[in-house]
Design an enzyme around this catalytic site. Structure first.
Site, PDB file in Angstrom:
ATOM      1  N   THR A  61       0.815  -1.216   0.000  1.00  0.00           N
ATOM      2  CA  THR A  61       0.000   0.000   0.000  1.00  0.00           C
ATOM      3  C   THR A  61       0.844   1.260   0.000  1.00  0.00           C
ATOM      4  O   THR A  61       0.470   2.272  -0.600  1.00  0.00           O
ATOM      5  CB  THR A  61      -0.935   0.004   1.226  1.00  0.00           C
ATOM      6  OG1 THR A  61      -1.792  -1.137   1.159  1.00  0.00           O
ATOM      7  CG2 THR A  61      -1.787   1.262   1.264  1.00  0.00           C
ATOM      8  N   TYR A 120      -7.920   0.788  -3.753  1.00  0.00           N
ATOM      9  CA  TYR A 120      -6.765   1.278  -4.512  1.00  0.00           C
ATOM     10  C   TYR A 120      -6.013   0.078  -5.065  1.00  0.00           C
ATOM     11  O   TYR A 120      -6.326  -1.079  -4.757  1.00  0.00           O
ATOM     12  CB  TYR A 120      -5.834   2.092  -3.613  1.00  0.00           C
ATOM     13  CG  TYR A 120      -5.409   1.349  -2.376  1.00  0.00           C
ATOM     14  CD1 TYR A 120      -4.303   0.505  -2.396  1.00  0.00           C
ATOM     15  CD2 TYR A 120      -6.130   1.454  -1.183  1.00  0.00           C
ATOM     16  CE1 TYR A 120      -3.929  -0.207  -1.274  1.00  0.00           C
ATOM     17  CE2 TYR A 120      -5.763   0.739  -0.058  1.00  0.00           C
ATOM     18  CZ  TYR A 120      -4.663  -0.090  -0.103  1.00  0.00           C
ATOM     19  OH  TYR A 120      -4.300  -0.806   1.012  1.00  0.00           O
ATOM     20  N   THR A 147       1.158  -4.239   4.278  1.00  0.00           N
ATOM     21  CA  THR A 147       0.877  -4.504   5.688  1.00  0.00           C
ATOM     22  C   THR A 147       0.274  -5.880   5.959  1.00  0.00           C
ATOM     23  O   THR A 147       0.320  -6.356   7.092  1.00  0.00           O
ATOM     24  CB  THR A 147      -0.069  -3.429   6.256  1.00  0.00           C
ATOM     25  OG1 THR A 147      -1.281  -3.417   5.495  1.00  0.00           O
ATOM     26  CG2 THR A 147       0.585  -2.061   6.210  1.00  0.00           C
ATOM     27  N   ASP A 148      -0.271  -6.546   4.945  1.00  0.00           N
ATOM     28  CA  ASP A 148      -0.972  -7.803   5.204  1.00  0.00           C
ATOM     29  C   ASP A 148      -0.069  -8.876   5.803  1.00  0.00           C
ATOM     30  O   ASP A 148      -0.488  -9.631   6.684  1.00  0.00           O
ATOM     31  CB  ASP A 148      -1.629  -8.323   3.922  1.00  0.00           C
ATOM     32  CG  ASP A 148      -2.935  -7.626   3.617  1.00  0.00           C
ATOM     33  OD1 ASP A 148      -3.382  -6.797   4.441  1.00  0.00           O
ATOM     34  OD2 ASP A 148      -3.527  -7.901   2.557  1.00  0.00           O
ATOM     35  N   LYS A 206      -0.769  -6.984  12.756  1.00  0.00           N
ATOM     36  CA  LYS A 206      -1.815  -6.133  12.205  1.00  0.00           C
ATOM     37  C   LYS A 206      -3.126  -6.487  12.892  1.00  0.00           C
ATOM     38  O   LYS A 206      -3.656  -7.587  12.721  1.00  0.00           O
ATOM     39  CB  LYS A 206      -1.908  -6.332  10.692  1.00  0.00           C
ATOM     40  CG  LYS A 206      -2.873  -5.377  10.002  1.00  0.00           C
ATOM     41  CD  LYS A 206      -2.826  -5.579   8.487  1.00  0.00           C
ATOM     42  CE  LYS A 206      -3.731  -4.583   7.769  1.00  0.00           C
ATOM     43  NZ  LYS A 206      -3.667  -4.746   6.299  1.00  0.00           N
ATOM     44  N   GLU A 209      -5.195 -27.762  28.678  1.00  0.00           N
ATOM     45  CA  GLU A 209      -6.186 -28.151  27.666  1.00  0.00           C
ATOM     46  C   GLU A 209      -5.853 -29.499  27.027  1.00  0.00           C
ATOM     47  O   GLU A 209      -6.722 -30.319  26.798  1.00  0.00           O
ATOM     48  CB  GLU A 209      -6.332 -27.082  26.563  1.00  0.00           C
ATOM     49  CG  GLU A 209      -6.771 -25.717  27.062  1.00  0.00           C
ATOM     50  CD  GLU A 209      -8.214 -25.705  27.532  1.00  0.00           C
ATOM     51  OE1 GLU A 209      -8.939 -26.672  27.259  1.00  0.00           O
ATOM     52  OE2 GLU A 209      -8.605 -24.726  28.187  1.00  0.00           O
TER      53      GLU A 209
END
Length: 355
Positions: free
Chosen positions: A38, A52, A118-119, A191, A312
Site C-alpha cells: 500500500t 486502490y 501490511t498484510d 496487524k 487443555e
C-alpha cells in the site's frame, strides 16, 4: 587589503567545504529496499483510502516525495519486489533476507529500511528478526492508505522509519516495525485493524516512538534475535511446508489431513482460547504426529493470546508443541525455520520458548 580579504574569503570557503564534508561523513547511510504494498499504492481519487491498487509507485518516487529524509541520512533505494504482500512466498522471504544480510555486512551501510505491504508485514519482520545476524537497525515500514489518499500516512511512516534506521540508539534491538509514530519489535507486532492508521499493535506494548524525526525508547526486546539467533539466512536454501488450520465450533479434521497430505511437515493449530483442540480433531492430530508431522498449538485469540503447555491438552504425552505467545502466522515462520535444524519436538519447543 584586497589580498587579505581574498585570502580570508578563500579560507572561509575552504572551511565551509571541509565542514560540509565532515557533516556528510557523519550522516548515516541508509538503504531503502522496496517490495511494494500500500505504501507504493495509488487510488482512483483522493477520497479512495481503502480502495486502490497496491505496488504501483517505484522506490525512487517514494524517496523523491520526501526530500526531508536527506536531513536525516544519506538515502539510496533498491526495488527488490513490486508486489502486494499477501503474495509473498517463502522464496520471497529468503531472497529478501539474503539481500538484507548482504547489505548489513557492508561498511557503507548503517541502517536498512524495508517498505512492505501490511498484510504480511509482521511475518517478514519476524523472519528477518530470526535470520539476519546484524546489530545494525533493520526497520520494516508500510502504510494503511495509498499516497494518493487524503491524510495518507505513508510519507510520515517512511520518514520515521529512516529516522529510526539512522539512529545508533536503534542498534541491537532486533528488526523493528515503524508505523503510526510507534516503534515495535518485529517479533511482537501484528496487524490488528485493517482500515485505520493505528493498525499495528504489540500485546506487550511498543518499544518506543518517533516524534519529529527523533526516537524515544521505553523498553527493549528480551527474546533471542539477530546476532543471538541460531538461524542464519546464509544457511537457508528453502523452507519446509508448514500449514495453518483454524479451530472453531463444529471443527473437523478435514483441513489438517489435507494439509498433511499435501506435504506439510508441521501443522499450526489456530485453536480457540488456550489453543484448545476439539474432541473430533484430537485423534487425527495424534495420528499425524505418529507419522512425523509436528503439531503446534497456537491460538486464534488476538492481542495477547498465550498457550500454556499441558493445559487443555497433554502435550508431553502427545509429543506436541505449544506456540507460547506467537500467533499462528508467526508460529508458522518459526516452525519452518526450526525444521531446517531439527525434527525433535522437544527442541522445537525450546525454540518457541526462547524466540
Amino acid at each position: 587589503m584586497l589580498k587579505k580579504f581574498s585570502r580570508a574569503l578563500a579560507l572561509t570557503v575552504a572551511g565551509l567545504a571541509l565542514a560540509a564534508a565532515v557533516h556528510a561523513q557523519t550522516k548515516s547511510q541508509v538503504v531503502i529496499l522496496a517490495t511494494g504494498g500500500t505504501i507504493a499504492g495509488a487510488g482512483a481519487s483522493a477520497a479512495n483510502s481503502a480502495t486502490y491498487q497496491a505496488a504501483k509507485v517505484p522506490v525512487d518516487k517514494l524517496i523523491a516525495g520526501i526530500p526531508e529524509v536527506g536531513k536525516l541520512a544519506d538515502v539510496r533505494g533498491e526495488q527488490v519486489f513490486q508486489i502486494a504482500s499477501e503474495s509473498f512466498t517463502d522464496e520471497s522471504l529468503i531472497a529478501l533476507g539474503r539481500r538484507v544480510a548482504a547489505l548489513a555486512k557492508q561498511d557503507n551501510v548503517d541502517g536498512i529500511v524495508i517498505t512492505h505491504g501490511t498484510d504480511t508485514l509482521e511475518e517478514t519482520a519476524f523472519f528477518l528478526n530470526l535470520v539476519v545476524p546484524t546489530d545494525k537497525p533493520v526497520v520494516v515500514v508500510g502504510s494503511m492508505r495509498p499516497g494518493t489518499a487524503l491524510s495518507a500516512d505513508g510519507a510520515l511512516n517512511l520518514y520515521n522509519a529512516v529516522a529510526t534506521a539512522s539512529d545508533r540508539a536503534s542498534r541491537g534491538k532486533g528488526v523493528l516495525v515503524v508505523m503510526n509514530d510507534e516503534i515495535h519489535s518485529g517479533r511482537d507486532v501484528s496487524k490488528a485493524i485493517n482500515i485505520r492508521t493505528e493498525a499495528f499493535k504489540s500485546p506487550w506494548g511498543a518499544l518506543g516512538m518517533v516524534v519529529e524525526g527523533k526516537t524515544y525508547w521505553f523498553r527493549a526486546p528480551v527474546k533471542r534475535h539477530t546476532v543471538n539467533s541460531e538461524f542464519n539466512i546464509d544457511a537457508i536454501k528453502s523452507l519446509p511446508s508448514v500449514g495453518i488450520a483454524y479451530g472453531s465450533g463444529n471443527a473437523t479434521d478435514v483441513a489438517y489431513r489435507a494439509l498433511a497430505a499435501s506435504g506439510a511437515k508441521a501443522l499450526i493449530h489456530a485453536g480457540t482460547g488456550n489453543g484448545s483442540v476439539s474432541a473430533q480433531v484430537v485423534p487425527a492430530l495424534r495420528e499425524l504426529r505418529a507419522q512425523g508431522v509436528q503439531i503446534i498449538r497456537s491460538t486464534r485469540v488476538g492481542g495477547g493470546g498465550f498457550v500454556l503447555r499441558n493445559a487443555e491438552q497433554p502435550d508431553d504425552q502427545y509429543d506436541w508443541v505449544v506456540a507460547h505467545d506467537l500467533n499462528p502466522q508467526k508460529a508458522r515462520i518459526l516452525a519452518a525455520l526450526a525444521l531446517t535444524r531439527t525434527t525433535d519436538a522437544r527442541e522445537v519447543q525450546r525454540y518457541f520458548m526462547e524466540y
